[in-house]
Design an enzyme around this catalytic site. Structure first.
Site, short mmCIF file in Angstrom:
data_model
loop_
_atom_site.label_atom_id
_atom_site.label_comp_id
_atom_site.label_asym_id
_atom_site.label_seq_id
_atom_site.Cartn_x
_atom_site.Cartn_y
_atom_site.Cartn_z
N GLU A 1 10.50 1.59 10.03
CA GLU A 1 11.39 2.73 9.73
C GLU A 1 10.59 3.98 10.02
OE1 GLU A 1 14.46 2.46 8.95
OE2 GLU A 1 14.55 0.32 8.48
N GLU B 1 9.27 15.99 15.57
CA GLU B 1 9.56 16.04 14.14
C GLU B 1 8.61 17.01 13.44
OE1 GLU B 1 8.49 12.58 11.74
OE2 GLU B 1 10.45 12.66 10.78
N LYS C 1 0.85 -1.20 0.00
CA LYS C 1 0.00 0.00 0.00
C LYS C 1 0.89 1.25 0.00
CE LYS C 1 -2.02 2.46 3.27
NZ LYS C 1 -1.97 3.79 2.63
N GLY D 1 7.16 5.13 7.91
CA GLY D 1 6.22 6.23 8.13
C GLY D 1 6.46 6.86 9.48
N SER D 2 5.42 7.46 10.03
CA SER D 2 5.57 8.20 11.28
C SER D 2 5.72 7.25 12.47
CB SER D 2 4.34 9.09 11.48
OG SER D 2 3.19 8.28 11.57
N CYS E 1 13.19 11.84 5.85
CA CYS E 1 13.39 11.40 7.24
C CYS E 1 14.82 11.62 7.69
CB CYS E 1 13.01 9.93 7.36
SG CYS E 1 13.90 8.92 6.17
P1 NAD Z 1 2.27 8.01 8.08
O1 NAD Z 1 2.73 7.22 9.23
O2 NAD Z 1 1.12 8.91 8.25
O3 NAD Z 1 1.88 7.06 6.86
C1 NAD Z 1 2.79 6.15 6.29
C2 NAD Z 1 2.02 5.04 5.63
O4 NAD Z 1 1.36 4.28 6.63
C3 NAD Z 1 0.90 5.50 4.69
O5 NAD Z 1 0.79 4.59 3.63
C4 NAD Z 1 -0.33 5.43 5.58
O6 NAD Z 1 -1.52 5.29 4.87
C5 NAD Z 1 -0.02 4.20 6.40
N1 NAD Z 1 -0.65 4.15 7.73
C6 NAD Z 1 -0.94 5.18 8.56
N2 NAD Z 1 -1.52 4.72 9.70
C7 NAD Z 1 -1.56 3.37 9.57
C8 NAD Z 1 -2.07 2.33 10.40
N3 NAD Z 1 -2.63 2.58 11.59
N4 NAD Z 1 -1.97 1.05 9.96
C9 NAD Z 1 -1.39 0.77 8.78
N5 NAD Z 1 -0.93 1.72 7.93
C10 NAD Z 1 -1.00 3.01 8.33
O7 NAD Z 1 3.57 8.78 7.55
P2 NAD Z 1 3.63 9.86 6.39
O8 NAD Z 1 3.05 11.12 6.93
O9 NAD Z 1 3.13 9.26 5.13
O10 NAD Z 1 5.22 10.02 6.22
C11 NAD Z 1 6.01 10.86 6.97
C12 NAD Z 1 6.67 10.12 8.10
O11 NAD Z 1 7.45 9.03 7.59
C13 NAD Z 1 7.66 10.98 8.86
O12 NAD Z 1 7.51 10.73 10.24
C14 NAD Z 1 9.02 10.47 8.38
O13 NAD Z 1 10.09 10.67 9.27
C15 NAD Z 1 8.74 9.03 8.18
N6 NAD Z 1 9.73 8.44 7.28
C16 NAD Z 1 10.66 7.58 7.81
C17 NAD Z 1 11.61 7.02 6.97
C18 NAD Z 1 12.65 6.07 7.50
O14 NAD Z 1 13.30 5.41 6.69
N7 NAD Z 1 12.85 5.96 8.78
C19 NAD Z 1 11.61 7.33 5.61
C20 NAD Z 1 10.66 8.22 5.13
C21 NAD Z 1 9.71 8.75 5.98
#
Ligand code: NAD
Length: 491
Positions: free
Chosen positions: A253, A395, A178, A231-232, A292
């Site tokens: 991550e 962040e 996804k 993600g976050s 990130c």
């Molecule tokens: P997010 O956590 O809102 O979403 C990331 C993904 O997870 C999306 O596809 C979202 O639909 C899905 N998601 C959200 N809640 C979920 C749940 N409860 N269950 C399953 N899937 C879920 O993050 P974002 O706003 O898309 O991205 C930004 C964040 O990602 C920042 O915090 C950034 O630091 C982090 N990030 C980390 C890395 C790394 O390698 N550590 C790389 C890039 C981004």
């Protein structure tokens, strides 16, 4: 091949492009113009169920397919990404707001590299054997896990999506993936590329929708045995809560609040100073600060603070044009969404309330013409805030950095480690001993000395503390996507 983008995107399930079973869609915006440009499936548990069924059907053949066959197909996907670079880059820019040159130079080439890297990697993936002299011999099998879930964010859409999918497929798994609902288009286009490349039906299933509904349905499905998530930290915590009691394998991550540590000796050499400044501009504002790995906390040795401040702000004022992402001279494009734009503006307000002094930026940018309703923010630099305030703890994930000073090496390390995050850090110094001492003591999964974002795909990638669990990259990824089994033979 022609990569047309339809107004209504579709899921890629069992080799077919199909709409969501509910018939519901979500709006997709171009953040540079503020316009709705299409709709994406609002998939739910029912869509995930049919995707898992398709994956289950495909797994027996794919999991034992010769590695050379997997290599050929994944390598073909890499080639097709390269052949369609122009169209994919435009789609990425229109979805995310990043400058087109960046999508062309970084995002799309890296997506192709991810597939090529793991296509070739699987040909060389070997396992260990442990010999017990004249008693027995053990050998380790690394077998595909089965059906795995890959969930990725919006900041580097195709780049991070493929970073997970490629090793999962190379290792012989079937995947339910996804992309972020904020940037779904290149993942949709990847579906077409996979079909063209001859990936067998059901091996990869790409399902669109929100995190709360589609994402959680993937995580909760009993037949999905491992989750690779980027993600976050907040969403990572939620996913861990759902997956851990089911003993699913997890790679998380998450967010960062990365320190960029600048020692005074860098100012002794013109070349080192320029290189540091150029890279600090990049690590602060590349991709609108939405990486990130960006260094959002700049820590500067006190004796060079004024010089750094003057040169840094001067560079921003002269060289960092915020503008239409499609224009060649634009250095900083649009923030990915209205929701995220509002969050960054709120964070800047918080910094002001905490007593921070805005040295430059701090406001939205109003462009004219095509981008009049887009979401743009000035590159923003803030000084005068201590390590424990919200601005230096949470962040922001936008074009906003803070400046703090330190007097000694110990103080630099203390400041660097003063958050709950631990993803990446940069260290700028010409002192080789100092660089290595600090690298060893900073609590972070990735350290760059006198550089930033220099990546070798073979190296372990990931964070400590609240920045995540597990490592991606190289053999680490192939190990994550396989289960090891020891076989012991008595001689
Ligand atoms: P997010 O956590 O809102 O979403 C990331 C993904 O997870 C999306 O596809 C979202 O639909 C899905 N998601 C959200 N809640 C979920 C749940 N409860 N269950 C399953 N899937 C879920 O993050 P974002 O706003 O898309 O991205 C930004 C964040 O990602 C920042 O915090 C950034 O630091 C982090 N990030 C980390 C890395 C790394 O390698 N550590 C790389 C890039 C981004």
């Amino acid at each position: 091949m022609k990569l047309n983008i339809p107004y209504h995107l579709e899921n890629y399930i069992g080799g077919n492009l199909i709409g969501p079973l509910s018939g519901n869609f979500i709006d997709n915006f171009n953040p540079a113009t503020g316009e709705i440009v299409g709709q994406i499936p609002e998939s739910n548990e029912k869509d995930i169920n049919i995707a898992v069924e398709a994956a289950k059907k495909a797994f027996p053949a794919w999991s034992v397919s010769p590695v050379e066959q997997r290599f050929r197909i994944l390598n073909r996907i890499a080639e097709l990404i390269e052949e369609n670079l122009e169209e994919l880059a435009i789609a990425e820019t229109n979805d995310n707001g990043k400058p087109l040159w960046l999508a062309k130079e970084v995002d799309i080439p890296r997506a192709s590299s991810n597939f090529r890297f793991f296509a070739t990697g699987i040909m060389h993936f070997a396992t260990e054997s442990h010999n017990m002299e004249d008693k027995a011999i053990n050998y380790t099998l690394r077998q595909p896990i089965g059906i795995v879930g890959c969930i990725s964010p919006w900041n580097l859409p195709l780049y991070l999506f493929t970073w997970k999918i490629a090793p999962a497929l190379a290792a012989g798994n079937c995947v339910i993936a996804k992309p972020s609902e904020v940037t779904p288009v290149t993942a949709f286009l990847l579906s077409k590329i996979c079909k063209e490349a001859g990936l067998p039906d059901g091996v990869l299933n790409i399902v669109h929708g929100t995190g709360a509904v589609t994402g959680e349905a993937i995580v909760k499905h009993p037949d999905v045995k491992a989750i690779s998530f980027t993600g976050s930290t907040k969403a990572g915590e939620r996913i861990a809560t759902l997956a851990a009691p089911k003993f699913k394998k997890l790679s998380l991550e998450l967010g960062g609040k990365n320190p960029n540590i600048i020692f005074a000796d860098v100012a002794n050499h013109e070349g080192s100073w320029k290189k540091m400044l150029y890279n600090t501009i990049r690590s602060s504002f590349a991709n609108q600060g939405e990486i990130c790995l960006c260094g959002s906390r700049i820590l500067i040795e006190e004796s060079i603070y004024e010089k750094f401040k003057t040169d840094f702000i001067d560079w921003i004022n002269k060289g960092l044009k915020v503008g239409d992402p499609l224009e060649e001279e634009t250095k900083q494009g649009a923030i990915v969404s209205k929701v995220h734009f509002d969050k960054i503006i709120r964070c800047i307000d918080t910094a002001k309330q905490e007593g921070g002094k805005i040295l430059c930026g701090g406001k939205a940018v109003k462009l004219e013409g095509r981008c009049a309703n887009g979401y743009f923010i000035e590159p923003t630099v803030i000084e005068g805030l201590g390590p424990q305030c919200k601005t230096n703890q949470e962040e922001i994930f936008g074009p906003v950095v803070t400046l703090q000073t330190f007097k000694t090496e110990e103080e630099a390390i203390e400041l660097a480690n003063a958050t709950q995050y631990g993803l990446a850090a940069s260290i700028w110094t010409n002192g080789i001993g100092k660089a290595n001492r600090v690298a060893a003591k900073v609590e972070s999964g990735i350290i760059w000395i006198n550089c930033w974002l220099l990546r070798d795909l073979r190296t372990p990638f990931g964070g400590v503390k609240n920045s995540g669990v597990g490592r991606e990259g190289g053999w680490e990824a192939l190990k994550f996507f396989t289960e090891s089994k020891n076989v012991c033979i008595e001689l």
